[in-house]
Design an enzyme around this catalytic site. Sequence first.
Site, PDB file in Angstrom:
ATOM      1  CE  LYS A  13       1.376   1.371   6.502  1.00 15.89           C
ATOM      2  NZ  LYS A  13       1.878   1.810   4.719  1.00 15.89           N
ATOM      3  NE  ARG A  90      -3.791  -0.599   2.814  1.00 18.37           N
ATOM      4  CZ  ARG A  90      -2.352  -0.527   3.095  1.00 18.37           C
ATOM      5  NH1 ARG A  90      -2.273  -2.061   3.671  1.00 18.37           N
ATOM      6  NH2 ARG A  90      -1.113  -0.009   2.250  1.00 18.37           N
ATOM      7  NE  ARG A 129       8.503   1.848  -1.945  1.00 14.65           N
ATOM      8  CZ  ARG A 129       6.865   1.701  -1.335  1.00 14.65           C
ATOM      9  NH1 ARG A 129       7.732   1.789   0.074  1.00 14.65           N
ATOM     10  NH2 ARG A 129       6.210   1.182  -1.811  1.00 14.65           N
ATOM     11  NE  ARG A 163       5.230  -2.720  -3.794  1.00 16.32           N
ATOM     12  CZ  ARG A 163       4.517  -2.335  -2.347  1.00 16.32           C
ATOM     13  NH1 ARG A 163       4.892  -2.236  -1.058  1.00 16.32           N
ATOM     14  NH2 ARG A 163       3.093  -1.997  -2.564  1.00 16.32           N
ATOM     15  NE  ARG A 174       0.243   1.900  -3.105  1.00 17.59           N
ATOM     16  CZ  ARG A 174       1.311   1.551  -2.837  1.00 17.59           C
ATOM     17  NH1 ARG A 174       1.880   2.142  -4.156  1.00 17.59           N
ATOM     18  NH2 ARG A 174       2.918   1.106  -1.622  1.00 17.59           N
TER      19      ARG A 174
END
Length: 224
Positions: A13, A90, A129, A163, A174
């Site tokens: 997103k 959220r 990533r 990250r 998460r």
Amino acid sequence: MNLVFLGPPGSGKGTQASMLAKSFGDKAIHLSTGELLRTEINKNSEIGLTVDEYMKAGKLVPDKDIFNIIEQNLSFYTEAEILIFDGFPRTLAQALRLEEIFLQKELKIDIVFNFLIDKNTLVKRVCGRFSCKNCGLGYNIYSNPTMIEGVCDSCGSGSFVKRLDDNETIFGDRLSVYEDLTFPLVDFYQKKGLLFSIKADIDPKAIFKEIHGVISDYKYKKRG
Ligand code: AMP
């Protein structure tokens, strides 16, 4: 036009919100609460110091901190012709507060894009990533590695960053947080007739085209 991009971490997103905002140029603002929080952490600001622990642990930052950060620049955001919320709201509390704020400003959410993707794909996407520390170009060890190991394709730098919350343990947390606290928003926005679900495991360019198409149809119907 106010858009919400809803989906689990790693569903793409953020990438789509950024592509969309770029395509609209000055007319659009991409409001990523995750990015705002990371900026505060890098600045070592008071709010940055408060939220750091939550983010490192893969937990949601308390709603009051999220609203502090958003409300600092609220008028700037809401004046945009196209405002894209990425990673916000959220929680149900955040969604209700956003409704209140919008009601006061006589604004409304136009479309909520719901990114659909399965768990295994997500783990590979997120835990693989990384990006170039120098030019910011993004990579993935599974699907999009550098052409020469350890060397950025674009600028030749050998320094990369990842990250801290993109590891399997924290990512699992998460994802649970998403399922418990954010997923109920799918039903919330569905009932309001705002939800548009998109398959998020296909080529990003195809997803972008679909989103663009939905927005164009929406604008056309509004005019008609
Ligand atoms: P993201 O960049 O959207 O994946 O967000 C990274 C982290 O920032 C999340 O795991 C949360 O700790 C925090 N965060 C971002 N947006 C919110 C939000 N709307 N509410 C609470 N925490 C958030």
